[in-house]
Design a protein around this motif. Structure first.
Motif, PDB file in Angstrom:
ATOM      1  N   ASN A   1      67.184  67.396  37.198  1.00 53.49           N
ATOM      2  CA  ASN A   1      66.359  69.393  36.586  1.00 53.49           C
ATOM      3  C   ASN A   1      65.857  69.849  38.011  1.00 53.49           C
ATOM      4  N   PRO A   2      65.807  71.118  38.134  1.00 58.75           N
ATOM      5  CA  PRO A   2      66.094  72.181  39.334  1.00 58.75           C
ATOM      6  C   PRO A   2      64.032  72.057  39.144  1.00 58.75           C
ATOM      7  N   VAL A   3      63.342  72.063  38.231  1.00 57.80           N
ATOM      8  CA  VAL A   3      61.797  71.564  38.967  1.00 57.80           C
ATOM      9  C   VAL A   3      61.368  70.528  39.188  1.00 57.80           C
ATOM     10  N   MET A   4      60.493  70.142  40.851  1.00 55.36           N
ATOM     11  CA  MET A   4      60.498  69.179  41.540  1.00 55.36           C
ATOM     12  C   MET A   4      59.147  68.787  41.565  1.00 55.36           C
ATOM     13  N   PRO A   5      58.104  68.477  40.510  1.00 57.10           N
ATOM     14  CA  PRO A   5      56.616  68.720  39.948  1.00 57.10           C
ATOM     15  C   PRO A   5      56.032  67.730  41.279  1.00 57.10           C
ATOM     16  N   PHE A   6      55.440  68.615  41.794  1.00 60.00           N
ATOM     17  CA  PHE A   6      54.745  68.190  43.419  1.00 60.00           C
ATOM     18  C   PHE A   6      53.542  66.438  43.204  1.00 60.00           C
ATOM     19  N   ILE A   7      53.775  65.766  43.816  1.00 57.33           N
ATOM     20  CA  ILE A   7      52.763  64.947  43.404  1.00 57.33           C
ATOM     21  C   ILE A   7      52.704  63.737  44.462  1.00 57.33           C
ATOM     22  N   GLY A   8      52.478  64.680  45.495  1.00 54.58           N
ATOM     23  CA  GLY A   8      51.812  64.347  46.539  1.00 54.58           C
ATOM     24  C   GLY A   8      52.072  62.633  46.828  1.00 54.58           C
ATOM     25  N   LEU A   9      51.092  61.841  47.879  1.00 55.18           N
ATOM     26  CA  LEU A   9      51.774  60.510  47.959  1.00 55.18           C
ATOM     27  C   LEU A   9      51.635  59.230  47.218  1.00 55.18           C
ATOM     28  N   ALA A  10      51.627  60.134  45.784  1.00 53.47           N
ATOM     29  CA  ALA A  10      51.216  58.529  44.296  1.00 53.47           C
ATOM     30  C   ALA A  10      53.450  58.159  44.688  1.00 53.47           C
ATOM     31  N   ASN A  11      53.722  58.502  45.212  1.00 50.96           N
ATOM     32  CA  ASN A  11      55.367  57.282  45.161  1.00 50.96           C
ATOM     33  C   ASN A  11      55.182  56.313  45.633  1.00 50.96           C
ATOM     34  N   PHE A  12      54.367  56.833  47.126  1.00 49.71           N
ATOM     35  CA  PHE A  12      54.185  55.841  48.273  1.00 49.71           C
ATOM     36  C   PHE A  12      53.179  54.790  48.043  1.00 49.71           C
ATOM     37  N   ARG A  13      52.223  55.191  47.170  1.00 44.76           N
ATOM     38  CA  ARG A  13      51.144  54.365  46.873  1.00 44.76           C
ATOM     39  C   ARG A  13      51.533  53.117  45.320  1.00 44.76           C
ATOM     40  N   GLU A  14      52.674  54.465  45.448  1.00 45.89           N
ATOM     41  CA  GLU A  14      53.025  53.087  43.962  1.00 45.89           C
ATOM     42  C   GLU A  14      54.027  51.949  45.091  1.00 45.89           C
ATOM     43  N   ILE A  15      54.810  52.099  45.956  1.00 40.47           N
ATOM     44  CA  ILE A  15      55.323  51.150  46.302  1.00 40.47           C
ATOM     45  C   ILE A  15      54.934  50.267  46.895  1.00 40.47           C
ATOM     46  N   LEU A  16      53.480  50.674  47.899  1.00 41.64           N
ATOM     47  CA  LEU A  16      52.532  49.446  48.242  1.00 41.64           C
ATOM     48  C   LEU A  16      52.095  48.602  47.585  1.00 41.64           C
ATOM     49  N   SER A  17      51.596  48.934  45.608  1.00 42.79           N
ATOM     50  CA  SER A  17      51.217  48.071  44.688  1.00 42.79           C
ATOM     51  C   SER A  17      52.186  47.315  44.216  1.00 42.79           C
ATOM     52  N   SER A  18      53.678  48.097  44.307  1.00 40.38           N
ATOM     53  CA  SER A  18      54.684  47.193  43.342  1.00 40.38           C
ATOM     54  C   SER A  18      55.120  45.434  44.146  1.00 40.38           C
ATOM     55  N   ASP A  19      54.728  44.824  42.956  1.00 40.58           N
ATOM     56  CA  ASP A  19      55.466  43.714  43.431  1.00 40.58           C
ATOM     57  C   ASP A  19      56.896  42.954  43.518  1.00 40.58           C
ATOM     58  N   ARG A  20      57.357  44.047  42.748  1.00 46.15           N
ATOM     59  CA  ARG A  20      58.911  43.761  42.583  1.00 46.15           C
ATOM     60  C   ARG A  20      59.222  44.921  43.930  1.00 46.15           C
ATOM     61  N   PHE A  21      59.004  45.911  44.551  1.00 42.28           N
ATOM     62  CA  PHE A  21      59.018  46.436  46.225  1.00 42.28           C
ATOM     63  C   PHE A  21      58.526  44.891  47.060  1.00 42.28           C
ATOM     64  N   GLY A  22      57.790  44.120  46.881  1.00 42.49           N
ATOM     65  CA  GLY A  22      57.548  43.473  48.188  1.00 42.49           C
ATOM     66  C   GLY A  22      58.746  42.138  47.944  1.00 42.49           C
ATOM     67  N   HIS A  23      58.590  42.233  46.870  1.00 42.64           N
ATOM     68  CA  HIS A  23      59.576  40.971  47.071  1.00 42.64           C
ATOM     69  C   HIS A  23      60.409  41.406  47.572  1.00 42.64           C
TER      70      HIS A  23
END
Length: 289
Positions: A40-62
Motif C-alpha cells: 500500500n502506498p499509504v504508510m500510517p505513522f505509528i511512532g515507536l509502537a513497533n519497537f515496543r512490540e518487539i521488546l515485549s515479544s516472547d517470540r523475539f526474545g527466544h
C-alpha cells in the motif's frame, strides 16, 4: 580550484554511497515508525509502537537467544576448526594447494544447496547419519535430528561450521605464511616443542588475523538465514527461529514491512554494540601479546 577539483573527484563516489547506503538507512528508519504492509502506498505513522512490540515479544526474545547461541557457537567452531586446518595445511609441503582447495570448496556452495544436502543426511528414514549409527549397532541413538527440538539448533550449527570453516582457514593461512621462519628456527633450537612454538611464537604473530576472523564470524553468525529456511523453516514450532528469519517471515510472510524493518534495525544495533565491544577487547589483547 584545488578544493573544487577534489570535490569533483569525490562527488561520484559520494553520490553512489548516498544513494545505496545513506538513503536506504534513512528510509528504513522511517519505515520502522510506520505500519506499512509493503504494498500500500499509504504508510500510517505509528511512532515507536513497533519497537515496543518487539521488546515485549516472547517470540523475539527466544529468537534473539537462538541468534546469540548460534553466533557464539559458530564463532568458536569456525575459528577452532579453521585454525586447526590452517596449521595442518601449512605443514603439508607440496600438497598444500590441493588440500587448501579441498577444504575451501564447501564455501563456494550456496547456503540453500548445503541446507538441502544436510537435510537429506539428517533424515530419519534414509539419512546417512542414522544409517551409519545403524551399521555400528547404535540404532538406539537414531533420532529425527531436525524434528527433535533438542538437536535442531546443534544440527544447524554443525552444518554451517562445515560449510564456512574453509573461509576463515584461508585468512589464518595467510597469517601463518607471514610468520618469520627465523623465529621458528630459533624456538626449535631452544628446545621448544610444537605446543610451545605455537603459544609463544605463532599465536602472538597471528593475533591480527584472529581479530579479523572472530569479528567476521560473529557478524556472519548473527545473520544466519539460508540454512534455517531450507532445513527447518524455523521449526519445529519456533525452536530454530533467529532474528533474521523472523524479519523474513514478518515482512514478507505476514505483510508487516514496518515491523520487519524495526526488527532489522534492532538486529543492526545489537550487532554494532557487540562488534564494537569485541574489536575493542581484541585490539587490547593484540597490544598485550
Amino acid at each position: 580550484m584545488k578544493k573544487t577539483t577534489a570535490l569533483a573527484f569525490i562527488a561520484p563516489a559520494f553520490i553512489l554511497y548516498a544513494g545505496f547506503v545513506l538513503a536506504p538507512i534513512a528510509s528504513s528508519v522511517w519505515f520502522s515508525l510506520t505500519s506499512w504492509d509493503g504494498v500500500n502506498p499509504v504508510m500510517p505513522f505509528i511512532g515507536l509502537a513497533n519497537f515496543r512490540e518487539i521488546l515485549s515479544s516472547d517470540r523475539f526474545g527466544h529468537a534473539l537467544g537462538n541468534t546469540l547461541i548460534i553466533a557464539l557457537s559458530l564463532t568458536i567452531g569456525w575459528n577452532g576448526l579453521a585454525l586447526i586446518l590452517a596449521l595442518i595445511v601449512d605443514n603439508l609441503g607440496k600438497s598444500k594447494n590441493i588440500f587448501r582447495t579441498i577444504f575451501y570448496l564447501p564455501v563456494l556452495l550456496s547456503g540453500i544447496v548445503v541446507g538441502f544436502i544436510w537435510s537429506i543426511m539428517y533424515n530419519y528414514n534414509f539419512g546417512v547419519i542414522n544409517a551409519v549409527l545403524q551399521k555400528l549397532g547404535l540404532a538406539a541413538l537414531k533420532t529425527d535430528w531436525l524434528g527433535n527440538p533438542r538437536f535442531t539448533v546443534p544440527a544447524i550449527i554443525l552444518t554451517i561450521i562445515w560449510q564456512g570453516a574453509g573461509y576463515y582457514m584461508v585468512i589464518y593461512l595467510a597469517a601463518l605464511q607471514g610468520v618469520p621462519q627465523e623465529l621458528m628456527e630459533a624456538a626449535r633450537i631452544d628446545g621448544a616443542g610444537r605446543l610451545r612454538q605455537f603459544s609463544s611464537v605463532i599465536f602472538p604473530l597471528i593475533a591480527g588475523a584472529m581479530t579479523v576472523n572472530l569479528t567476521l564470524a560473529l557478524v556472519n553468525g548473527m545473520k544466519v538465514f539460508d540454512q534455517i529456511a531450507v532445513m527447518t523453516d524455523g521449526g519445529p514450532g519456533f525452536t530454530s527461529e533467529t532474528v533474521t528469519y523472523i524479519i523474513y517471515r514478518v515482512a514478507f510472510g505476514e505483510g508487516r514491512q514496518g515491523y520487519g524493518t524495526a526488527l532489522a534495525l534492532v538486529l543492526f544495533a545489537v550487532i554494532l554494540v557487540i562488534s564494537v565491544f569485541q574489536v575493542t577487547f581484541l585490539r587490547k589483547r593484540e597490544v598485550q601479546l
